[in-house]
Design a protein around this motif. Structure first.
Motif, PDB file in Angstrom:
ATOM      1  N   SER A 149      43.476  46.561  50.589  1.00  0.00           N
ATOM      2  CA  SER A 149      42.503  46.890  49.574  1.00  0.00           C
ATOM      3  C   SER A 149      43.309  46.042  48.272  1.00  0.00           C
ATOM      4  CB  SER A 149      42.113  48.149  49.251  1.00  0.00           C
ATOM      5  OG  SER A 149      43.455  49.025  49.647  1.00  0.00           O
ATOM      6  N   GLU A 150      44.808  45.883  48.331  1.00  0.00           N
ATOM      7  CA  GLU A 150      45.212  45.499  47.017  1.00  0.00           C
ATOM      8  C   GLU A 150      44.786  43.954  46.757  1.00  0.00           C
ATOM      9  OE1 GLU A 150      46.857  47.393  49.126  1.00  0.00           O
ATOM     10  OE2 GLU A 150      47.710  49.012  47.900  1.00  0.00           O
ATOM     11  N   ALA A 151      44.784  43.342  48.100  1.00  0.00           N
ATOM     12  CA  ALA A 151      44.608  41.869  48.231  1.00  0.00           C
ATOM     13  C   ALA A 151      43.056  41.920  47.832  1.00  0.00           C
ATOM     14  CB  ALA A 151      44.884  41.301  49.287  1.00  0.00           C
ATOM     15  N   GLU A 152      42.150  42.625  48.183  1.00  0.00           N
ATOM     16  CA  GLU A 152      40.630  42.555  48.036  1.00  0.00           C
ATOM     17  C   GLU A 152      40.554  42.460  46.371  1.00  0.00           C
ATOM     18  OE1 GLU A 152      38.734  45.551  50.428  1.00  0.00           O
ATOM     19  OE2 GLU A 152      38.851  44.371  52.180  1.00  0.00           O
ATOM     20  N   GLN A 153      41.016  43.702  45.807  1.00  0.00           N
ATOM     21  CA  GLN A 153      40.932  43.666  44.544  1.00  0.00           C
ATOM     22  C   GLN A 153      41.464  42.480  43.507  1.00  0.00           C
ATOM     23  OE1 GLN A 153      42.838  47.284  43.661  1.00  0.00           O
ATOM     24  NE2 GLN A 153      41.279  48.563  44.558  1.00  0.00           N
ATOM     25  N   ALA A 154      42.539  42.016  43.741  1.00  0.00           N
ATOM     26  CA  ALA A 154      43.296  40.946  43.401  1.00  0.00           C
ATOM     27  C   ALA A 154      42.223  39.771  43.523  1.00  0.00           C
ATOM     28  CB  ALA A 154      44.536  40.716  43.604  1.00  0.00           C
ATOM     29  N   LEU A 155      41.877  39.483  44.940  1.00  0.00           N
ATOM     30  CA  LEU A 155      40.878  38.243  44.980  1.00  0.00           C
ATOM     31  C   LEU A 155      39.763  38.192  44.342  1.00  0.00           C
ATOM     32  CD1 LEU A 155      42.433  37.691  48.525  1.00  0.00           C
ATOM     33  CD2 LEU A 155      42.838  36.003  46.742  1.00  0.00           C
ATOM     34  N   SER A 156      38.997  39.639  44.525  1.00  0.00           N
ATOM     35  CA  SER A 156      37.758  39.626  43.687  1.00  0.00           C
ATOM     36  C   SER A 156      37.820  39.220  42.189  1.00  0.00           C
ATOM     37  CB  SER A 156      37.358  40.998  43.808  1.00  0.00           C
ATOM     38  OG  SER A 156      37.191  41.398  45.237  1.00  0.00           O
ATOM     39  N   ASP A 157      38.860  39.516  41.610  1.00  0.00           N
ATOM     40  CA  ASP A 157      39.195  39.118  40.245  1.00  0.00           C
ATOM     41  C   ASP A 157      39.512  37.760  40.035  1.00  0.00           C
ATOM     42  OD1 ASP A 157      38.767  41.766  39.512  1.00  0.00           O
ATOM     43  OD2 ASP A 157      40.873  42.197  39.525  1.00  0.00           O
ATOM     44  N   ASP A 158      40.156  37.162  40.974  1.00  0.00           N
ATOM     45  CA  ASP A 158      41.015  35.709  40.890  1.00  0.00           C
ATOM     46  C   ASP A 158      40.721  35.159  42.174  1.00  0.00           C
ATOM     47  OD1 ASP A 158      41.898  33.512  40.327  1.00  0.00           O
ATOM     48  OD2 ASP A 158      44.012  34.141  39.497  1.00  0.00           O
ATOM     49  N   TRP A 159      40.142  34.453  42.598  1.00  0.00           N
ATOM     50  CA  TRP A 159      40.092  33.665  43.882  1.00  0.00           C
ATOM     51  C   TRP A 159      41.117  32.857  43.926  1.00  0.00           C
ATOM     52  CZ3 TRP A 159      38.658  34.612  48.933  1.00  0.00           C
ATOM     53  CH2 TRP A 159      38.463  33.636  49.759  1.00  0.00           C
ATOM     54  N   SER A 160      42.283  32.867  44.417  1.00  0.00           N
ATOM     55  CA  SER A 160      43.198  31.922  44.451  1.00  0.00           C
ATOM     56  C   SER A 160      44.660  32.612  45.359  1.00  0.00           C
ATOM     57  CB  SER A 160      43.895  31.421  42.906  1.00  0.00           C
ATOM     58  OG  SER A 160      44.829  32.474  42.548  1.00  0.00           O
ATOM     59  N   ALA A 161      45.181  31.352  45.937  1.00  0.00           N
ATOM     60  CA  ALA A 161      46.198  31.973  46.754  1.00  0.00           C
ATOM     61  C   ALA A 161      47.334  32.336  45.956  1.00  0.00           C
ATOM     62  CB  ALA A 161      46.945  30.487  47.714  1.00  0.00           C
ATOM     63  N   ASP A 162      47.404  31.858  44.790  1.00  0.00           N
ATOM     64  CA  ASP A 162      48.535  32.338  44.009  1.00  0.00           C
ATOM     65  C   ASP A 162      48.664  33.548  43.640  1.00  0.00           C
ATOM     66  OD1 ASP A 162      49.507  29.637  43.805  1.00  0.00           O
ATOM     67  OD2 ASP A 162      48.563  29.269  42.019  1.00  0.00           O
ATOM     68  N   VAL A 163      47.322  34.309  43.584  1.00  0.00           N
ATOM     69  CA  VAL A 163      47.443  35.457  43.254  1.00  0.00           C
ATOM     70  C   VAL A 163      47.787  36.576  44.358  1.00  0.00           C
ATOM     71  CG1 VAL A 163      45.037  36.760  44.007  1.00  0.00           C
ATOM     72  CG2 VAL A 163      45.741  36.806  41.719  1.00  0.00           C
TER      73      VAL A 163
END
Ligand SMILES: Cc1cc2nc3c(=O)[nH]c(=O)nc-3n(C[C@H](O)[C@H](O)[C@H](O)COP(=O)(O)OP(=O)(O)OC[C@H]3O[C@@H](n4cnc5c(N)ncnc54)[C@H](O)[C@@H]3O)c2cc1C
Ligand code: FES
Ligand code: FES
Lengths: 264, 161
Positions: free
Chosen positions: A211-225
């Motif tokens: 879920s942490e990755a889901e939230q972060a990627l929903s805000d900013d779709w990038s491998a860096d995130v």
């Protein structure tokens, strides 16, 4: 392998009636169940082969644009049919085991088995698929209930799996070359209303959403995130001779970043 | 027990099978077609690969009774009509694609499926497709060369990745 009676129903109703009676089990492609029976880890009086039921084989698209795959459809068919319309799913199916396993193995068998290292559970969970059985529809979030455990009742048959098609998706599989299963694999799916990330091969509870990755990627779709996130905790991860829990947890992060980078 | 009939290498063949009889047992013990090998009996090695209705399958991981009426092709059906080696078999001989020969029936059947799906594979595609066929002898390079040669393509002197 202990002997049993092989039954070959032609319809879902016939199969359901056979499965309701006594000590019976469904046979999909047999690519998990037959080796399990040879090892005498499974035995039954009657084995109900689903391969003669035409109604649960094949693929189509429904009115909502979801792709619908019959529960008895082989991995090879999915790999062939969805190369254009859902490439991440086709690519997953085309990397299961080897060509001979893909000729026989089915999506229904893979989901029903819910091996903690299986590929399809990650696709179903990340795509928010619906698992359709002979009695009801089950959302992927409710279907997977831990290692080798699902919401299926005794004798319930997966007749179809419906996948909403994401805008972008990818499946990154870190292969365990001896078994050809994933050591760890991650399916990411980017929908208009958010990103879903499903992980297989890592947790001793089976497939899970990170879920942490889901939230972060929903805000900013990038491998860096993903690189900026802490890897999921190592406790509860599978630890075996192929890799310990901390290594698997690390791989979750690496595979997620790669999947985002490679998503189409 | 029940009678099971399949078309094997173009001929209708019948033999008994129990519920648990595997295709490979039915072929080897029922029909005495012993070209199809059992290497592992755990679905890992690919020595038992045959074609069922045109697709490669592990004959140790499918039940004979389930295949009543199916069309099966085994290594015994790979020679040319006059009995000489088929193209893929000849290439295995020419390029030393076998040593003990135990894996060879499965290798040849998998290679035949590959070339039906993809007549001009790259070397990487050959290696990927043969992932489920394990060979303890050759180190694979000469098998890959044989398949490249059987597809009518140039064979690299030293096999790469
Ligand atoms: C060498 C090898 C490599 C493999 N590599 C991979 C891999 O990389 N990734 C991966 O995900 N899998 C892999 N597998 C497993 C393979 O994908 C199997 O096909 C799959 O796990 C089970 O599907 P099946 O149709 O063969 O089911 P079966 O073996 O027939 O059945 C498995 C279980 O599901 C039940 N079942 C079957 N069909 C249904 C249905 N329609 N409804 C309800 N219950 C059903 C059966 O009763 C049984 O309990 C591999 C297998 C082998 C032998
Ligand atoms: S004998 Fe069938 S895969 Fe090894
Ligand atoms: S030639 Fe001996 S196993 Fe392949």
């Amino acid at each position: 392998m202990y002997d049993f009676e092989l039954l070959k129903p032609a319809t879902i109703d016939e199969a359901a009636a056979m499965l309701a009676e006594g000590d019976a089990q469904a046979l999909g492609g047999g690519q998990t169940l037959i080796p399990t029976m040879k090892a005498r880890l499974a035995q039954m009086d009657r084995l109900v082969a689903l391969s003669g039921i035409d109604a649960i084989r094949g693929v189509c698209t429904d009115d909502d644009g979801r792709i619908c795959i019959g529960g008895g459809t082989s991995h090879a068919t999915v790999a062939r049919e969805y190369a254009k319309s859902y490439p991440a799913l086709a690519s997953l199916a085309g990397r299961i085991g080897d060509p001979a396993v893909r000729s026989r193995g089915t999506i229904g068998g893979s989901l029903a088995n819910n091996d903690p290292s299986a590929c399809y559970p990650a696709a179903a969970l990340a795509s928010n698929a619906t698992i359709v059985t002979n009695t009801r529809d089950i959302g992927a979030d409710d279907f997977f209930q831990g290692m080798f455990t699902t919401a299926l009742e005794e004798g319930e048959i997966i007749t179809e799996v419906r996948f909403p098609v994401p805008e972008k998706a990818a499946y990154e599989k870190f292969i365990q070359p001896a078994s050809r299963f994933p050591l760890v694999a991650v399916f990411v799916a980017k929908f208009a209303d958010g990103v879903r990330v499903a992980v297989t091969g890592a947790s001793s509870d089976g497939v899970f959403r990170w879920s942490e990755a889901e939230q972060a990627l929903s805000d900013d779709w990038s491998a860096d995130v993903v690189a900026g996130l802490a890897a999921p905790g190592a406790e509860g991860m599978i630890s075996d001779l192929h890799g310990d829990g901390a290594y698997r947890a690390h791989l979750v992060k690496v595979m997620t970043a790669r999947a985002v980078k490679g998503a189409v | 027990m029940g009678k099971v009939t399949m078309t094997v290498n173009g001929k209708s063949r019948t033999a008994e099978a129990e519920g648990r009889t595997l295709l490979v047992e039915w072929l080897r013990e029922g029909l005495r077609l012993t070209g199809t090998h059992v290497g592992c009996d755990t679905s890992q090695c690919g020595a038992c690969v045959v074609h069922v209705d045109g697709a490669p399958v592990k004959a140790c991981t499918v039940l004979a009774q389930e295949l009543d009426g199916a069309e099966v092709r085994t290594i015994e059906g790979m020679a040319d009509a006059d009995g000489s080696l088929g193209t893929i078999q000849q290439a295995f001989q020419d390029y030393h694609g076998l040593q003990c020969g135990f894996c060879t029936p499965g290798m040849v059947m998998s290679a035949a499926s590959l070339l039906e799906e993809n007549p001009k594979p790259s070397e990487a595609e050959v290696r990927h497709y043969l992932e489920g066929n394990i060979c303890r002898c050759t180190g694979y390079h000469n098998i890959v060369k044989a398949v490249m040669a059987a597809s009518g393509q140039e064979v690299a002197p030293v096999a790469a990745e």
